[in-house]
Design an enzyme around this catalytic site. Structure first.
Site, PDB file in Angstrom:
ATOM      1  N   SER A  10      -7.892  15.212   6.896  1.00 15.15           N
ATOM      2  CA  SER A  10      -6.596  15.339   6.297  1.00 15.15           C
ATOM      3  C   SER A  10      -6.165  14.020   5.647  1.00 15.15           C
ATOM      4  O   SER A  10      -6.085  13.064   6.141  1.00 15.15           O
ATOM      5  CB  SER A  10      -5.608  15.595   7.569  1.00 15.15           C
ATOM      6  N   HIS A  35      -8.016  18.376   3.328  1.00 16.25           N
ATOM      7  CA  HIS A  35      -6.722  18.978   3.797  1.00 16.25           C
ATOM      8  C   HIS A  35      -5.632  18.321   3.006  1.00 16.25           C
ATOM      9  O   HIS A  35      -5.486  17.218   3.591  1.00 16.25           O
ATOM     10  CB  HIS A  35      -6.829  19.184   5.164  1.00 16.25           C
ATOM     11  N   ASP A  37      -1.826  17.948   3.077  1.00 15.71           N
ATOM     12  CA  ASP A  37      -0.616  18.159   3.922  1.00 15.71           C
ATOM     13  C   ASP A  37       0.768  18.030   2.951  1.00 15.71           C
ATOM     14  O   ASP A  37       0.977  16.752   2.397  1.00 15.71           O
ATOM     15  CB  ASP A  37      -0.324  17.183   5.216  1.00 15.71           C
ATOM     16  N   MET A  39       4.807  18.113   2.604  1.00 20.04           N
ATOM     17  CA  MET A  39       5.940  18.111   3.546  1.00 20.04           C
ATOM     18  C   MET A  39       7.328  17.811   2.812  1.00 20.04           C
ATOM     19  O   MET A  39       7.172  17.027   2.005  1.00 20.04           O
ATOM     20  CB  MET A  39       5.765  17.060   4.666  1.00 20.04           C
ATOM     21  N   HIS A  76      -1.827  22.271   2.927  1.00 18.17           N
ATOM     22  CA  HIS A  76      -0.976  23.146   4.122  1.00 18.17           C
ATOM     23  C   HIS A  76       0.348  22.805   3.614  1.00 18.17           C
ATOM     24  O   HIS A  76       0.813  21.711   3.646  1.00 18.17           O
ATOM     25  CB  HIS A  76      -1.540  22.051   5.292  1.00 18.17           C
ATOM     26  N   MET A  78       3.943  22.490   4.184  1.00 18.68           N
ATOM     27  CA  MET A  78       5.181  22.615   5.266  1.00 18.68           C
ATOM     28  C   MET A  78       6.265  22.432   4.754  1.00 18.68           C
ATOM     29  O   MET A  78       7.150  21.175   4.721  1.00 18.68           O
ATOM     30  CB  MET A  78       4.993  21.398   6.137  1.00 18.68           C
ATOM     31  N   MET A 170      -1.620  25.631  14.556  1.00 15.97           N
ATOM     32  CA  MET A 170      -1.466  24.392  14.668  1.00 15.97           C
ATOM     33  C   MET A 170      -1.471  23.793  16.199  1.00 15.97           C
ATOM     34  O   MET A 170      -0.942  24.577  17.045  1.00 15.97           O
ATOM     35  CB  MET A 170       0.047  24.009  14.406  1.00 15.97           C
ATOM     36  N   ASP A 204      -5.525  22.344  13.400  1.00 11.64           N
ATOM     37  CA  ASP A 204      -5.068  21.269  12.663  1.00 11.64           C
ATOM     38  C   ASP A 204      -3.904  20.550  13.644  1.00 11.64           C
ATOM     39  O   ASP A 204      -3.028  20.849  14.273  1.00 11.64           O
ATOM     40  CB  ASP A 204      -4.240  21.807  11.698  1.00 11.64           C
TER      41      ASP A 204
END
Ligand SMILES: O=C(CO)[C@@H](O)[C@H](O)COP(=O)(O)O
Ligand SMILES: [Fe+2]
Length: 254
Positions: A10, A35, A37, A39, A76, A78, A170, A204
């Site tokens: 990540s 990965h 992320d 957000m 990912h 979010m 998760m 994750d």
């Protein structure tokens, strides 16, 4: 038998002042995927990066030559309203668009059924179809408070275009790196693996050398690790050991 081990560092734990270099370095050190992320400060109480940054780091890592191949950008998402960003992330270089079930079911009804993006907001299945139409792999993630059985109907969709290529369970509450692994989530992984021997199942949050055995034993094959890889003295060794733990579990199935 479970699909092969895939190790996905990540980049949330990378040095953001040196992100492109950190990404290419992790690939050299044996990572399969990266990965990424994303957000938005609404779905989770934190904000990270958007398309311009993804597109810049895409230039530092070779594109995968096949779906889910080496160099896959596993995004990912979010974020609220995940249907709105499919096209933009495709353009930025995302290969696997993994949205949260909780965000997809909180969307409202279609206002223009002739528009793909508008239709994609109506259900997780329609969103998966849209992601596939944009030539990306589709992942669906669940938070710790979401029961795994909400996924059965989606994974078993009659139409293959509406089935996910990966499920993400998760093992922390999403929002931050460096949190403690929640072993309470592993029965979800085991239930998924029992029903779907060939499915890519990603875990994750809090994965590292102290927790990988449990996750691998439960049946996870896609391993996200942020702080454990980026904070290691020898990231290549940690990546290799994470992979070995998953391969060992696969070997035991033979
Ligand atoms: O999605 C998230 C957090 O919301 C993760 O991808 C973390 O970034 C993983 O970090 P570690 O727990 O491995 O440090
Ligand atoms: Fe993540």
């Amino acid at each position: 038998m479970a699909p092969p081990a895939i190790i996905a560092p990540s980049i949330l734990s990378a040095n953001f002042a040196n992100l492109g270099h950190d990404c290419s370095k992790k690939m050299e050190q044996g990572a399969d995927w990266l990965h990424v992320d994303i957000m938005d400060g609404h779905f989770v109480p934190n904000m990270t990066i958007g398309c311009p940054v993804v597109s810049q780091i895409r230039g530092c890592v070779d594109r995968p030559s096949e779906p889910c191949g080496r160099g896959t950008f596993d995004c990912h998402m979010m974020i609220m309203e995940p249907h709105k960003w499919v096209g933009e992330f495709k353009k930025a270089g995302c290969d696997l668009y993994c949205f949260h079930y909780e965000a997809a079911v909180s969307s409202v009804a279609a206002t223009d059924p002739t528009d793909k993006e508008t239709t994609a907001r109506t259900s997780p299945k329609q969103l998966i179809r849209y992601i596939h139409e944009e030539s990306m792999q589709a992942g669906i993630a669940i938070k710790p408070d979401t029961p795994v059985d909400v996924l059965w109907d989606i994974i078993e969709s009659e139409d293959p275009a509406e089935r996910p290529d990966m499920v993400l369970v998760m093992t922390v509450h999403p929002g931050f790196g460096g949190q403690k692994f929640m072993a309470s989530e592993l029965p979800k992984v085991a239930a998924l693996r029992e029903r779907y021997p060939d499915l890519n199942i990603e875990v994750d949050g809090g994965l590292g050398l102290g927790t990988i055995e449990q996750a691998a034993d439960a049946g996870a094959n896609v391993i996200v690790a942020g702080s454990a890889v980026f904070g290691a003295q020898d990231p290549a060794d940690v990546i290799a050991k994470l992979r070995q733990a998953v391969q060992k579990r696969r070997g035991a199935e033979l």
